[in-house]
Design a protein around this motif. Structure first.
Motif, PDB file in Angstrom:
ATOM      1  N   LYS A   1       1.031   5.995   0.028  1.00 16.05           N
ATOM      2  CA  LYS A   1       0.171   6.626   0.585  1.00 16.05           C
ATOM      3  C   LYS A   1       0.063   7.573  -0.350  1.00 16.05           C
ATOM      4  O   LYS A   1       1.546   7.657  -0.563  1.00 16.05           O
TER       5      LYS A   1
ATOM      6  N   ALA B   1       1.126  -1.025   0.313  1.00 13.46           N
ATOM      7  CA  ALA B   1       0.157   0.002  -0.248  1.00 13.46           C
ATOM      8  C   ALA B   1       1.057   1.439   0.348  1.00 13.46           C
ATOM      9  O   ALA B   1       1.964   1.478   0.761  1.00 13.46           O
TER      10      ALA B   1
ATOM     11  N   VAL C   1       3.077   1.863   3.287  1.00 10.31           N
ATOM     12  CA  VAL C   1       2.540   2.231   4.532  1.00 10.31           C
ATOM     13  C   VAL C   1       3.133   0.926   5.835  1.00 10.31           C
ATOM     14  O   VAL C   1       3.596   0.032   5.148  1.00 10.31           O
TER      15      VAL C   1
ATOM     16  N   TYR D   1      -4.903   6.308  -1.667  1.00 11.65           N
ATOM     17  CA  TYR D   1      -3.685   5.053  -0.772  1.00 11.65           C
ATOM     18  C   TYR D   1      -3.561   4.570  -2.868  1.00 11.65           C
ATOM     19  O   TYR D   1      -4.980   4.307  -3.791  1.00 11.65           O
TER      20      TYR D   1
ATOM     21  N   GLU E   1      -4.368  10.123  -6.681  1.00  9.01           N
ATOM     22  CA  GLU E   1      -4.162   8.315  -6.383  1.00  9.01           C
ATOM     23  C   GLU E   1      -3.724   7.392  -7.999  1.00  9.01           C
ATOM     24  O   GLU E   1      -3.703   7.619  -8.202  1.00  9.01           O
TER      25      GLU E   1
END
Length: 150
Positions: free
Chosen positions: A7, A5, A65, A40, A13
């Motif tokens: 950020k 993931a 993340v 994300y 995104e």
């Protein structure tokens, strides 16, 4: 294959996902920026080192993340629901008041009479018609104004 993931800045995104995808690294296999996941991006890669290296060159990417100092990974089972399309008629119920947003009756208000989920179509009855006229439209051509379930 682990899924990481990343950020991102809010509403960036898709930009971040596109920039990651344009980098030609054999170790990065897939990039996913689902609309329902704000801030994300999911990246399938061989290891976190390559993802970290790519993110250094991309604006709006804030980093991987982490949890407890460790880079967190996800499995395919955890992100699989992002890959399944949802029907346009989901969330629409019989009796709902809708507005037609496309087609020849654009701007008209109507009441939902019948829903055909297999064809992703809704049959509505126009409000202001002198004679009740059933009109069948695609689910993406209407917007719910008022739902009886609320």
């Amino acid at each position: 294959m682990p899924i990481f993931a990343v950020k991102t800045t809010a509403r960036q995104e898709r930009t971040v996902a596109d920039m990651i995808a344009t980098k030609e690294f054999a170790q990065i296999h897939a990039v996913l920026a689902p609309d329902s996941l704000t801030s994300y991006v999911m990246v399938e890669a061989d290891d976190d080192g390559i993802v970290t290296r790519v993110l250094e060159e991309i604006p709006h990417a804030r980093g991987l993340v982490e949890s407890g100092g460790m880079v967190g990974t996800s499995s395919m089972a955890e992100v699989e629901h992002f890959l399944s399309p949802t029907p346009d008629v989901e969330g629409i119920a019989e009796g709902d008041i809708v507005e037609l947003i496309a087609g020849p009756f654009k701007g008209e208000k109507a009441r939902v009479q019948r829903i055909d989920e297999t064809k992703d179509q809704v049959t509505v009855e126009l409000y202001e018609a002198t004679v009740p006229i059933p009109v069948t439209v695609r689910g993406d051509q209407i917007r719910v104004l008022d739902s009886e379930e609320r």
